[in-house]
Write an enzyme that holds these catalytic residues in place. Sequence first.
Site, PDB file in Angstrom:
ATOM      1  N   ASN A 196     -13.510  14.856  21.611  1.00  0.00           N
ATOM      2  CA  ASN A 196     -12.651  15.279  20.518  1.00  0.00           C
ATOM      3  C   ASN A 196     -12.195  16.708  20.805  1.00  0.00           C
ATOM      4  O   ASN A 196     -12.926  17.491  21.421  1.00  0.00           O
ATOM      5  CB  ASN A 196     -13.402  15.233  19.179  1.00  0.00           C
ATOM      6  CG  ASN A 196     -12.474  15.442  17.996  1.00  0.00           C
ATOM      7  OD1 ASN A 196     -11.566  14.640  17.762  1.00  0.00           O
ATOM      8  ND2 ASN A 196     -12.673  16.516  17.244  1.00  0.00           N
ATOM      9  N   ARG A 229     -10.591  -1.521   7.203  1.00  0.00           N
ATOM     10  CA  ARG A 229      -9.708  -2.535   7.792  1.00  0.00           C
ATOM     11  C   ARG A 229      -9.201  -2.077   9.150  1.00  0.00           C
ATOM     12  O   ARG A 229      -8.982  -2.880  10.048  1.00  0.00           O
ATOM     13  CB  ARG A 229      -8.585  -2.921   6.844  1.00  0.00           C
ATOM     14  CG  ARG A 229      -7.501  -1.883   6.541  1.00  0.00           C
ATOM     15  CD  ARG A 229      -6.426  -1.795   7.604  1.00  0.00           C
ATOM     16  NE  ARG A 229      -5.180  -1.268   7.086  1.00  0.00           N
ATOM     17  CZ  ARG A 229      -4.343  -0.536   7.794  1.00  0.00           C
ATOM     18  NH1 ARG A 229      -4.614  -0.165   9.041  1.00  0.00           N
ATOM     19  NH2 ARG A 229      -3.205  -0.135   7.251  1.00  0.00           N
ATOM     20  N   LYS A 252       4.278   9.703  17.480  1.00  0.00           N
ATOM     21  CA  LYS A 252       2.865   9.784  17.834  1.00  0.00           C
ATOM     22  C   LYS A 252       2.613   9.090  19.175  1.00  0.00           C
ATOM     23  O   LYS A 252       3.310   8.154  19.551  1.00  0.00           O
ATOM     24  CB  LYS A 252       1.987   9.138  16.757  1.00  0.00           C
ATOM     25  CG  LYS A 252       1.721  10.004  15.544  1.00  0.00           C
ATOM     26  CD  LYS A 252       0.692   9.326  14.642  1.00  0.00           C
ATOM     27  CE  LYS A 252       0.309  10.194  13.464  1.00  0.00           C
ATOM     28  NZ  LYS A 252      -0.739   9.542  12.632  1.00  0.00           N
ATOM     29  N   LYS A 264       0.868  -1.185   0.000  1.00  0.00           N
ATOM     30  CA  LYS A 264       0.000   0.000   0.000  1.00  0.00           C
ATOM     31  C   LYS A 264       0.896   1.223   0.000  1.00  0.00           C
ATOM     32  O   LYS A 264       1.804   1.341   0.820  1.00  0.00           O
ATOM     33  CB  LYS A 264      -0.934   0.030   1.210  1.00  0.00           C
ATOM     34  CG  LYS A 264      -1.851   1.270   1.186  1.00  0.00           C
ATOM     35  CD  LYS A 264      -2.874   1.258   2.301  1.00  0.00           C
ATOM     36  CE  LYS A 264      -2.260   1.702   3.617  1.00  0.00           C
ATOM     37  NZ  LYS A 264      -3.296   1.924   4.648  1.00  0.00           N
ATOM     38  N   GLN A 277     -11.999   8.480  10.184  1.00  0.00           N
ATOM     39  CA  GLN A 277     -12.087   7.051  10.477  1.00  0.00           C
ATOM     40  C   GLN A 277     -12.949   6.733  11.698  1.00  0.00           C
ATOM     41  O   GLN A 277     -13.309   5.571  11.907  1.00  0.00           O
ATOM     42  CB  GLN A 277     -10.680   6.478  10.687  1.00  0.00           C
ATOM     43  CG  GLN A 277      -9.861   6.430   9.418  1.00  0.00           C
ATOM     44  CD  GLN A 277      -8.635   5.547   9.554  1.00  0.00           C
ATOM     45  OE1 GLN A 277      -8.566   4.681  10.409  1.00  0.00           O
ATOM     46  NE2 GLN A 277      -7.660   5.768   8.695  1.00  0.00           N
ATOM     47  N   MET A 293      -5.666   3.076  18.138  1.00  0.00           N
ATOM     48  CA  MET A 293      -5.637   2.859  16.688  1.00  0.00           C
ATOM     49  C   MET A 293      -4.990   3.995  15.901  1.00  0.00           C
ATOM     50  O   MET A 293      -4.874   3.909  14.683  1.00  0.00           O
ATOM     51  CB  MET A 293      -7.075   2.665  16.184  1.00  0.00           C
ATOM     52  CG  MET A 293      -7.851   1.562  16.892  1.00  0.00           C
ATOM     53  SD  MET A 293      -7.033  -0.052  16.864  1.00  0.00           S
ATOM     54  CE  MET A 293      -6.982  -0.376  15.116  1.00  0.00           C
ATOM     55  N   GLY A 294      -4.547   5.045  16.584  1.00  0.00           N
ATOM     56  CA  GLY A 294      -4.048   6.207  15.850  1.00  0.00           C
ATOM     57  C   GLY A 294      -2.550   6.297  15.707  1.00  0.00           C
ATOM     58  O   GLY A 294      -2.048   6.993  14.824  1.00  0.00           O
TER      59      GLY A 294
END
Length: 333
Positions: free
Chosen positions: A171, A122, A238, A79, A150, A231-232
Amino acid sequence: MSEANSVNSDEGLLIVSEDACKSVIDRPSAFIAVENVFASMSRGDAYNFPVIREAIGYADALYGFKSGFDRAGKSLGLKSGGYWPGNAAKGLTNHQSTIFLFNPDNGKLRALVGGNYLTAVRTAAASAVSIAHLARKDSKVLGMVGAGHQSTFQLRAALEQRNFEKVVAWNKNKDRLKNLQAVAEELGVPFEAVEREQLCSEADVIITITSAFEPLLMREWIKPGTHIACMGTDTVGKQEVDADLLASATVFTDEVAQSISLGEAQHAIKSGAIKESDITTLGDVINGDHPGRSSDDEITLFDGTGVGLQDLAVASAAAKLALEKGEAQHISL
């Protein structure tokens, strides 16, 4: 002619558009593809190649490649893509990618598959697989940290794994929470926007899906028995949660090598809070080689780094289904 051979045929290069991917790949099929590839990785039947991910010094973009080979599924490819933070203002998705599939028998390029929708579905499937195998069966409150593109994919997939009775969400830009609220209301689940500490005090399952470079959740906020899917974090630097949280949790991941180098565990490893041997692949749980959650009070954490094999698995499924249903086209290369 078998499905695999039909996709690998000499009719030319198969083109599978974003619209075709959306038409043929749903959440259950993405869940099965991701669960199967995690199991295959754990058995040693599939492996990822080293990730390349770099800031290109233009448009604040991160760009890279994820690739691998699944012997069982005969999926070989990569990818290519990344993250362009200014795209949203242009009416485009910040994440942009394309998946290249090659014939493992001869190395020929066999398919180009749109990667934007598949990346989102996914990634959501990966956290859903972690919830299915690690969250308490009686989990009632789902916490969402992050409300970007996402997040709605994550929310829909997660709500199918347990009988959640409420969604709480946070958020940085509170206006974006309306997207999550709309999904929750559509599915008949009460929704509340809360601050992070309250979210942690209520939620039985928490999904973090942000681009943060500092911890958003602290260890002392997390209640016993919580399952967290981070998941980030997919890039060096990060971070979404306190490194001490990983030290007090049972940590699982898609791939240990990525977890310790560019995933959420990178900071806990660097500080010495945990060791590489403290991290278990989710595939071991799927295959029955690890028991997963051992008690209702245990905190479990899934470090979802996003491996290339996930992309290849869903792209291969999309190529086969789109070809079957006449929603892909061949061209001469």
